[in-house]
Design a protein around this motif. Structure first.
Motif, PDB file in Angstrom:
ATOM      1  N   ARG A   7     -24.400  42.735  28.540  1.00  0.00           N
ATOM      2  CA  ARG A   7     -24.330  44.282  28.793  1.00  0.00           C
ATOM      3  C   ARG A   7     -26.064  44.734  28.003  1.00  0.00           C
ATOM      4  O   ARG A   7     -26.179  43.977  27.160  1.00  0.00           O
ATOM      5  N   ARG A   8     -26.273  46.022  28.424  1.00  0.00           N
ATOM      6  CA  ARG A   8     -27.259  46.506  27.751  1.00  0.00           C
ATOM      7  C   ARG A   8     -26.892  46.821  26.355  1.00  0.00           C
ATOM      8  O   ARG A   8     -27.860  47.054  25.247  1.00  0.00           O
ATOM      9  N   ALA A   9     -25.895  47.181  26.252  1.00  0.00           N
ATOM     10  CA  ALA A   9     -25.126  47.628  24.957  1.00  0.00           C
ATOM     11  C   ALA A   9     -24.823  46.645  24.107  1.00  0.00           C
ATOM     12  O   ALA A   9     -24.311  45.715  24.676  1.00  0.00           O
ATOM     13  N   GLY A  10     -24.946  46.726  22.593  1.00  0.00           N
ATOM     14  CA  GLY A  10     -24.476  45.521  21.891  1.00  0.00           C
ATOM     15  C   GLY A  10     -25.630  45.024  20.720  1.00  0.00           C
ATOM     16  O   GLY A  10     -25.229  44.315  19.960  1.00  0.00           O
ATOM     17  N   ALA A  57     -27.181  41.648  23.567  1.00  0.00           N
ATOM     18  CA  ALA A  57     -27.474  42.539  24.746  1.00  0.00           C
ATOM     19  C   ALA A  57     -28.331  41.845  25.660  1.00  0.00           C
ATOM     20  O   ALA A  57     -29.327  40.729  25.087  1.00  0.00           O
ATOM     21  N   ILE A 117     -32.230  48.793  26.378  1.00  0.00           N
ATOM     22  CA  ILE A 117     -31.322  48.327  25.777  1.00  0.00           C
ATOM     23  C   ILE A 117     -31.208  49.214  24.500  1.00  0.00           C
ATOM     24  O   ILE A 117     -29.968  49.170  24.026  1.00  0.00           O
ATOM     25  N   SER A 148     -28.974  52.124  25.216  1.00  0.00           N
ATOM     26  CA  SER A 148     -27.746  51.643  25.332  1.00  0.00           C
ATOM     27  C   SER A 148     -27.024  51.162  23.894  1.00  0.00           C
ATOM     28  O   SER A 148     -25.785  51.535  23.873  1.00  0.00           O
ATOM     29  N   SER A 149     -27.802  50.733  23.096  1.00  0.00           N
ATOM     30  CA  SER A 149     -27.168  50.301  22.200  1.00  0.00           C
ATOM     31  C   SER A 149     -27.449  51.077  20.786  1.00  0.00           C
ATOM     32  O   SER A 149     -26.778  50.992  19.729  1.00  0.00           O
TER      33      SER A 149
END
Ligand code: ADP
Ligand code: MG
Length: 324
Positions: A147-150, A209, A224, A227-228
Protein backbone atom coordinates in the motif's frame (compact mmCIF):
# COMPACT_ATOMS: atom_id res chain seq x y z
CA UNK A 1 -19.45 -4.42 -33.37
CA UNK A 2 -16.45 -5.04 -35.69
CA UNK A 3 -16.48 -8.81 -35.06
CA UNK A 4 -13.57 -9.47 -37.42
CA UNK A 5 -11.38 -7.07 -35.46
CA UNK A 6 -12.30 -8.81 -32.21
CA UNK A 7 -11.46 -12.20 -33.79
CA UNK A 8 -8.07 -10.87 -34.86
CA UNK A 9 -7.38 -9.71 -31.31
CA UNK A 10 -8.51 -13.02 -29.83
CA UNK A 11 -6.34 -15.09 -32.19
CA UNK A 12 -3.25 -13.09 -31.35
CA UNK A 13 -3.69 -13.02 -27.59
CA UNK A 14 -4.85 -16.60 -26.94
CA UNK A 15 -3.68 -17.78 -23.52
CA UNK A 16 -4.78 -20.98 -21.81
CA UNK A 17 -5.78 -20.48 -18.17
CA UNK A 18 -7.95 -22.84 -16.14
CA UNK A 19 -9.48 -19.96 -14.20
CA UNK A 20 -11.00 -18.46 -17.40
CA UNK A 21 -14.29 -20.37 -17.54
CA UNK A 22 -15.55 -18.19 -20.42
CA UNK A 23 -13.42 -15.68 -22.34
CA UNK A 24 -13.97 -13.40 -25.35
CA UNK A 25 -17.24 -14.01 -27.24
CA UNK A 26 -20.14 -13.83 -24.82
CA UNK A 27 -21.79 -10.89 -23.07
CA UNK A 28 -19.40 -11.17 -20.13
CA UNK A 29 -16.39 -13.25 -19.17
CA UNK A 30 -16.68 -15.80 -16.36
CA UNK A 31 -13.63 -16.00 -14.12
CA UNK A 32 -12.78 -18.09 -11.07
CA UNK A 33 -10.82 -16.27 -8.36
CA UNK A 34 -8.56 -18.85 -6.64
CA UNK A 35 -9.70 -19.84 -3.18
CA UNK A 36 -8.20 -17.69 -0.45
CA UNK A 37 -6.94 -14.87 -2.70
CA UNK A 38 -7.96 -11.23 -2.93
CA UNK A 39 -8.58 -9.69 -6.34
CA UNK A 40 -6.48 -6.59 -7.18
CA UNK A 41 -7.99 -4.55 -10.04
CA UNK A 42 -6.78 -1.45 -11.89
CA UNK A 43 -7.55 0.45 -15.10
CA UNK A 44 -5.58 2.99 -17.13
CA UNK A 45 -6.49 4.95 -20.26
CA UNK A 46 -4.16 6.28 -22.94
CA UNK A 47 -5.38 9.02 -25.32
CA UNK A 48 -3.56 9.84 -28.56
CA UNK A 49 -1.81 13.20 -28.41
CA UNK A 50 -2.13 13.26 -24.61
CA UNK A 51 -0.47 10.08 -23.33
CA UNK A 52 1.44 9.11 -26.47
CA UNK A 53 2.65 10.94 -29.60
CA UNK A 54 0.42 10.69 -32.67
CA UNK A 55 2.84 8.53 -34.71
CA UNK A 56 3.59 5.90 -32.04
CA UNK A 57 3.89 2.39 -33.54
CA UNK A 58 0.75 0.29 -32.85
CA UNK A 59 2.83 -2.62 -31.46
CA UNK A 60 4.41 -0.24 -28.93
CA UNK A 61 0.93 0.98 -27.94
CA UNK A 62 -0.21 -2.60 -27.35
CA UNK A 63 2.80 -3.27 -25.12
CA UNK A 64 2.55 -0.01 -23.22
CA UNK A 65 -1.21 -0.07 -22.63
CA UNK A 66 -0.73 -3.38 -20.83
CA UNK A 67 2.60 -2.43 -19.20
CA UNK A 68 1.23 0.62 -17.37
CA UNK A 69 -1.52 -1.56 -15.91
CA UNK A 70 0.77 -4.44 -14.94
CA UNK A 71 2.91 -1.82 -13.24
CA UNK A 72 -0.06 -0.96 -10.99
CA UNK A 73 -0.41 -4.64 -10.06
CA UNK A 74 3.36 -4.82 -9.43
CA UNK A 75 3.06 -1.87 -7.07
CA UNK A 76 0.43 -3.78 -5.07
CA UNK A 77 2.47 -6.99 -4.99
CA UNK A 78 -0.19 -8.78 -7.03
CA UNK A 79 0.22 -11.63 -9.56
CA UNK A 80 -1.40 -10.72 -12.93
CA UNK A 81 -4.15 -12.95 -14.30
CA UNK A 82 -6.71 -11.30 -16.59
CA UNK A 83 -7.26 -8.14 -18.65
CA UNK A 84 -10.06 -6.30 -20.46
CA UNK A 85 -9.33 -4.06 -23.45
CA UNK A 86 -11.50 -1.13 -24.59
CA UNK A 87 -10.30 0.12 -27.97
CA UNK A 88 -11.64 3.30 -29.56
CA UNK A 89 -10.39 3.49 -33.17
CA UNK A 90 -10.72 6.45 -35.55
CA UNK A 91 -13.72 6.07 -37.89
CA UNK A 92 -11.80 7.75 -40.71
CA UNK A 93 -9.51 5.60 -42.85
CA UNK A 94 -9.87 2.27 -44.60
CA UNK A 95 -10.96 -0.94 -42.88
CA UNK A 96 -7.62 -2.49 -43.95
CA UNK A 97 -5.70 0.20 -42.09
CA UNK A 98 -7.78 -0.53 -38.99
CA UNK A 99 -7.02 -4.23 -39.38
CA UNK A 100 -3.30 -3.59 -39.69
CA UNK A 101 -3.42 -1.40 -36.60
CA UNK A 102 -5.29 -4.03 -34.59
CA UNK A 103 -2.96 -6.85 -35.72
CA UNK A 104 0.18 -4.96 -34.69
CA UNK A 105 -1.43 -3.69 -31.49
CA UNK A 106 -2.44 -7.22 -30.48
CA UNK A 107 1.09 -8.53 -31.23
CA UNK A 108 2.66 -5.92 -28.96
CA UNK A 109 0.09 -6.64 -26.25
CA UNK A 110 0.71 -10.40 -26.52
CA UNK A 111 4.50 -9.99 -26.31
CA UNK A 112 4.08 -8.71 -22.77
CA UNK A 113 0.99 -10.76 -21.82
CA UNK A 114 2.56 -14.14 -22.64
CA UNK A 115 5.51 -14.14 -20.21
CA UNK A 116 3.10 -13.08 -17.45
CA UNK A 117 0.51 -15.74 -18.44
CA UNK A 118 -2.07 -12.96 -18.63
CA UNK A 119 -5.31 -13.77 -20.46
CA UNK A 120 -7.29 -11.14 -22.38
CA UNK A 121 -10.85 -12.11 -21.47
CA UNK A 122 -12.96 -9.39 -23.08
CA UNK A 123 -13.33 -5.76 -23.95
CA UNK A 124 -15.13 -3.28 -26.13
CA UNK A 125 -14.45 -1.92 -29.62
CA UNK A 126 -15.86 1.44 -30.73
CA UNK A 127 -15.21 4.30 -33.14
CA UNK A 128 -13.85 7.71 -32.12
CA UNK A 129 -10.57 9.48 -31.30
CA UNK A 130 -7.82 6.84 -30.75
CA UNK A 131 -8.12 5.84 -27.10
CA UNK A 132 -6.99 2.67 -25.33
CA UNK A 133 -8.22 1.51 -21.94
CA UNK A 134 -6.92 -1.65 -20.33
CA UNK A 135 -8.20 -3.06 -17.05
CA UNK A 136 -6.18 -5.74 -15.25
CA UNK A 137 -6.97 -8.21 -12.51
CA UNK A 138 -4.47 -9.95 -10.29
CA UNK A 139 -4.31 -12.02 -7.13
CA UNK A 140 -2.80 -11.27 -3.76
CA UNK A 141 -3.05 -13.16 -0.45
CA UNK A 142 -5.52 -11.45 1.90
CA UNK A 143 -3.99 -8.51 3.76
CA UNK A 144 -0.62 -8.85 2.00
CA UNK A 145 -1.01 -6.20 -0.71
CA UNK A 146 1.56 -3.38 -0.76
CA UNK A 147 0.00 0.00 0.00
CA UNK A 148 0.97 3.67 -0.21
CA UNK A 149 0.25 3.98 3.50
CA UNK A 150 2.69 2.42 5.97
CA UNK A 151 6.00 4.30 5.56
CA UNK A 152 7.54 5.17 8.96
CA UNK A 153 10.20 7.69 10.01
CA UNK A 154 13.59 6.00 9.80
CA UNK A 155 12.57 3.80 6.83
CA UNK A 156 14.84 3.87 3.80
CA UNK A 157 13.41 5.08 0.44
CA UNK A 158 14.40 2.89 -2.52
CA UNK A 159 13.64 2.73 -6.23
CA UNK A 160 14.04 -0.06 -8.81
CA UNK A 161 15.89 0.36 -12.12
CA UNK A 162 16.81 3.83 -13.33
CA UNK A 163 14.78 7.07 -13.41
CA UNK A 164 14.24 9.71 -16.09
CA UNK A 165 14.88 7.57 -19.19
CA UNK A 166 11.33 7.74 -20.55
CA UNK A 167 11.01 11.50 -20.11
CA UNK A 168 14.37 11.96 -21.81
CA UNK A 169 13.22 9.69 -24.64
CA UNK A 170 10.07 11.77 -25.09
CA UNK A 171 12.19 14.93 -25.10
CA UNK A 172 14.37 13.46 -27.89
CA UNK A 173 11.29 12.48 -29.93
CA UNK A 174 9.80 15.95 -29.59
CA UNK A 175 13.11 17.50 -30.59
CA UNK A 176 13.09 15.21 -33.63
CA UNK A 177 16.60 13.84 -33.14
CA UNK A 178 16.75 10.14 -32.26
CA UNK A 179 20.23 9.19 -33.43
CA UNK A 180 22.33 6.31 -32.20
CA UNK A 181 21.96 3.42 -29.78
CA UNK A 182 21.72 5.49 -26.59
CA UNK A 183 18.90 7.67 -27.93
CA UNK A 184 17.13 4.54 -29.16
CA UNK A 185 17.50 3.02 -25.66
CA UNK A 186 15.79 6.04 -24.06
CA UNK A 187 12.92 5.97 -26.59
CA UNK A 188 12.55 2.21 -26.00
CA UNK A 189 12.21 2.91 -22.28
CA UNK A 190 9.37 5.33 -23.14
CA UNK A 191 7.52 2.97 -25.48
CA UNK A 192 8.23 -0.38 -23.81
CA UNK A 193 8.42 0.06 -20.05
CA UNK A 194 9.09 -3.07 -17.97
CA UNK A 195 6.48 -3.65 -15.26
CA UNK A 196 8.36 -4.78 -12.11
CA UNK A 197 6.08 -7.70 -11.29
CA UNK A 198 8.76 -9.97 -9.75
CA UNK A 199 10.08 -7.10 -7.65
CA UNK A 200 6.56 -6.34 -6.35
CA UNK A 201 6.12 -9.96 -5.28
CA UNK A 202 9.52 -9.96 -3.57
CA UNK A 203 8.56 -6.81 -1.63
CA UNK A 204 5.45 -8.36 -0.09
CA UNK A 205 5.77 -8.54 3.72
CA UNK A 206 9.00 -6.48 3.52
CA UNK A 207 8.24 -3.03 2.07
CA UNK A 208 6.32 -0.73 4.43
CA UNK A 209 4.88 1.25 1.46
CA UNK A 210 5.12 1.02 -2.33
CA UNK A 211 3.84 2.59 -5.56
CA UNK A 212 4.86 2.75 -9.19
CA UNK A 213 6.43 5.92 -10.58
CA UNK A 214 4.21 7.11 -13.43
CA UNK A 215 4.03 10.89 -12.88
CA UNK A 216 7.61 11.51 -11.72
CA UNK A 217 9.47 10.46 -8.55
CA UNK A 218 8.94 13.69 -6.58
CA UNK A 219 5.18 13.71 -7.19
CA UNK A 220 4.69 9.99 -6.63
CA UNK A 221 6.83 9.77 -3.50
CA UNK A 222 4.65 12.66 -2.33
CA UNK A 223 1.67 10.28 -2.52
CA UNK A 224 3.43 7.80 -0.21
CA UNK A 225 4.17 10.67 2.21
CA UNK A 226 0.56 11.93 2.16
CA UNK A 227 -0.92 8.45 2.61
CA UNK A 228 1.55 7.53 5.35
CA UNK A 229 1.51 10.87 7.21
CA UNK A 230 5.28 11.33 6.93
CA UNK A 231 7.89 13.33 5.02
CA UNK A 232 10.79 12.18 2.82
CA UNK A 233 14.31 13.46 2.22
CA UNK A 234 15.91 12.51 -1.10
CA UNK A 235 19.56 12.92 -2.09
CA UNK A 236 19.62 13.88 -5.76
CA UNK A 237 23.18 12.52 -6.02
CA UNK A 238 21.79 9.05 -5.28
CA UNK A 239 19.07 9.00 -8.00
CA UNK A 240 19.84 6.01 -10.28
CA UNK A 241 20.41 7.20 -13.84
CA UNK A 242 21.24 5.13 -16.91
CA UNK A 243 24.52 5.55 -18.81
CA UNK A 244 22.46 6.68 -21.83
CA UNK A 245 20.77 9.46 -19.85
CA UNK A 246 24.08 10.64 -18.35
CA UNK A 247 25.88 10.56 -21.71
CA UNK A 248 23.24 12.45 -23.71
CA UNK A 249 22.25 15.11 -21.15
CA UNK A 250 24.05 17.45 -18.75
CA UNK A 251 23.90 16.75 -15.01
CA UNK A 252 21.12 19.24 -14.23
CA UNK A 253 18.85 17.95 -17.04
CA UNK A 254 19.50 14.31 -16.10
CA UNK A 255 18.61 15.15 -12.50
CA UNK A 256 15.39 16.96 -13.50
CA UNK A 257 14.30 14.07 -15.73
CA UNK A 258 15.00 11.60 -12.90
CA UNK A 259 13.16 13.73 -10.33
CA UNK A 260 10.15 15.00 -12.28
CA UNK A 261 9.93 13.07 -15.56
CA UNK A 262 6.97 10.73 -15.96
CA UNK A 263 6.45 7.28 -17.49
CA UNK A 264 9.27 5.45 -15.69
CA UNK A 265 7.08 2.65 -14.24
CA UNK A 266 9.74 1.77 -11.70
CA UNK A 267 8.71 0.91 -8.13
CA UNK A 268 9.39 3.40 -5.34
CA UNK A 269 9.14 1.80 -1.90
CA UNK A 270 10.15 2.14 1.71
CA UNK A 271 11.70 -0.50 3.96
CA UNK A 272 12.82 -0.54 7.59
CA UNK A 273 16.53 0.35 7.55
CA UNK A 274 17.49 -3.04 9.01
CA UNK A 275 16.06 -4.85 5.95
CA UNK A 276 17.40 -2.53 3.23
CA UNK A 277 20.54 -4.54 2.40
CA UNK A 278 18.65 -7.83 2.19
CA UNK A 279 15.94 -6.35 -0.06
CA UNK A 280 18.58 -4.73 -2.24
CA UNK A 281 20.38 -8.05 -2.70
CA UNK A 282 17.14 -9.83 -3.63
CA UNK A 283 16.14 -7.22 -6.23
CA UNK A 284 19.64 -7.33 -7.68
CA UNK A 285 19.15 -11.08 -8.17
CA UNK A 286 15.85 -10.36 -9.97
CA UNK A 287 17.71 -8.21 -12.48
CA UNK A 288 16.16 -4.78 -11.94
CA UNK A 289 18.23 -3.82 -8.90
CA UNK A 290 17.21 -1.29 -6.26
CA UNK A 291 18.91 1.90 -5.16
CA UNK A 292 18.64 3.66 -1.79
CA UNK A 293 17.78 7.31 -2.56
CA UNK A 294 16.83 8.77 0.81
CA UNK A 295 14.86 8.30 4.00
CA UNK A 296 11.48 8.84 5.61
CA UNK A 297 11.28 11.56 8.29
CA UNK A 298 8.67 13.06 10.62
CA UNK A 299 6.67 15.82 8.91
CA UNK A 300 5.23 16.05 5.43
CA UNK A 301 6.20 16.43 1.77
CA UNK A 302 9.27 15.52 -0.26
CA UNK A 303 12.50 17.47 0.11
CA UNK A 304 15.38 17.00 -2.28
CA UNK A 305 18.99 17.79 -1.36
CA UNK A 306 21.30 18.81 -4.21
CA UNK A 307 24.89 17.57 -4.58
CA UNK A 308 26.17 20.70 -2.79
CA UNK A 309 23.93 20.11 0.24
CA UNK A 310 21.37 22.86 -0.48
CA UNK A 311 17.66 22.02 -0.68
CA UNK A 312 16.20 22.06 -4.21
CA UNK A 313 12.95 23.69 -5.29
CA UNK A 314 11.38 20.97 -7.45
CA UNK A 315 11.02 22.62 -10.87
CA UNK A 316 7.78 20.79 -11.51
CA UNK A 317 5.89 18.35 -9.32
CA UNK A 318 4.96 15.95 -12.11
CA UNK A 319 2.25 15.69 -14.69
CA UNK A 320 -0.97 17.72 -14.38
CA UNK A 321 -3.69 16.04 -16.44
CA UNK A 322 -5.86 19.13 -16.54
CA UNK A 323 -3.21 21.76 -17.30
CA UNK A 324 -3.99 23.93 -20.38
P1 ADP B 1 -21.63 -6.68 -26.38
O1 ADP B 1 -22.41 -5.82 -27.33
O2 ADP B 1 -22.38 -7.80 -25.77
O3 ADP B 1 -20.84 -5.89 -25.39
P2 ADP B 1 -19.40 -6.81 -28.16
O4 ADP B 1 -19.71 -6.94 -29.58
O5 ADP B 1 -18.99 -5.46 -27.64
O6 ADP B 1 -20.57 -7.44 -27.32
O7 ADP B 1 -18.23 -7.82 -27.81
C1 ADP B 1 -18.33 -9.17 -28.19
C2 ADP B 1 -17.31 -9.96 -27.42
O8 ADP B 1 -16.01 -9.54 -27.78
C3 ADP B 1 -17.40 -9.76 -25.92
O9 ADP B 1 -17.06 -10.99 -25.29
C4 ADP B 1 -16.35 -8.73 -25.61
O10 ADP B 1 -15.84 -8.87 -24.30
C5 ADP B 1 -15.29 -9.04 -26.67
N1 ADP B 1 -14.55 -7.86 -27.11
C6 ADP B 1 -15.02 -6.75 -27.73
N2 ADP B 1 -14.05 -5.88 -28.02
C7 ADP B 1 -12.91 -6.45 -27.55
C8 ADP B 1 -11.54 -6.03 -27.52
N3 ADP B 1 -11.13 -4.85 -28.02
N4 ADP B 1 -10.65 -6.86 -26.93
C9 ADP B 1 -11.04 -8.04 -26.40
N5 ADP B 1 -12.30 -8.49 -26.41
C10 ADP B 1 -13.23 -7.70 -26.97
MG1 MG C 1 -19.56 -4.38 -25.86
Amino acid sequence: MEFRLIDRIRERTAQGRDDVRLGIGDDAALLAVPEGQELAVAIDTMVEGVHFPRDTAPADLGWKALAVNLSDLAAMGATPAWALLALTLPRSGAAEARQRFVDAFAEGFAQLAQPHRLALVGGDTTGGPLTISVAVHGFVPPGKALRRAGAKPGDVVMVTGTLGDAAAGLHLLQRGGVDGAQAAYLVERLHRPTPRIAAGLALRERASACLDVSDGLAADLGHICASSGVGAEIESALLPRSPALLDLFDDASARDFALSGGDDYELCFTVPAARAAEVQADLARLGCGATRIGRIVEGEGVQVRAEDGTWLEPAHQGWDHFAA
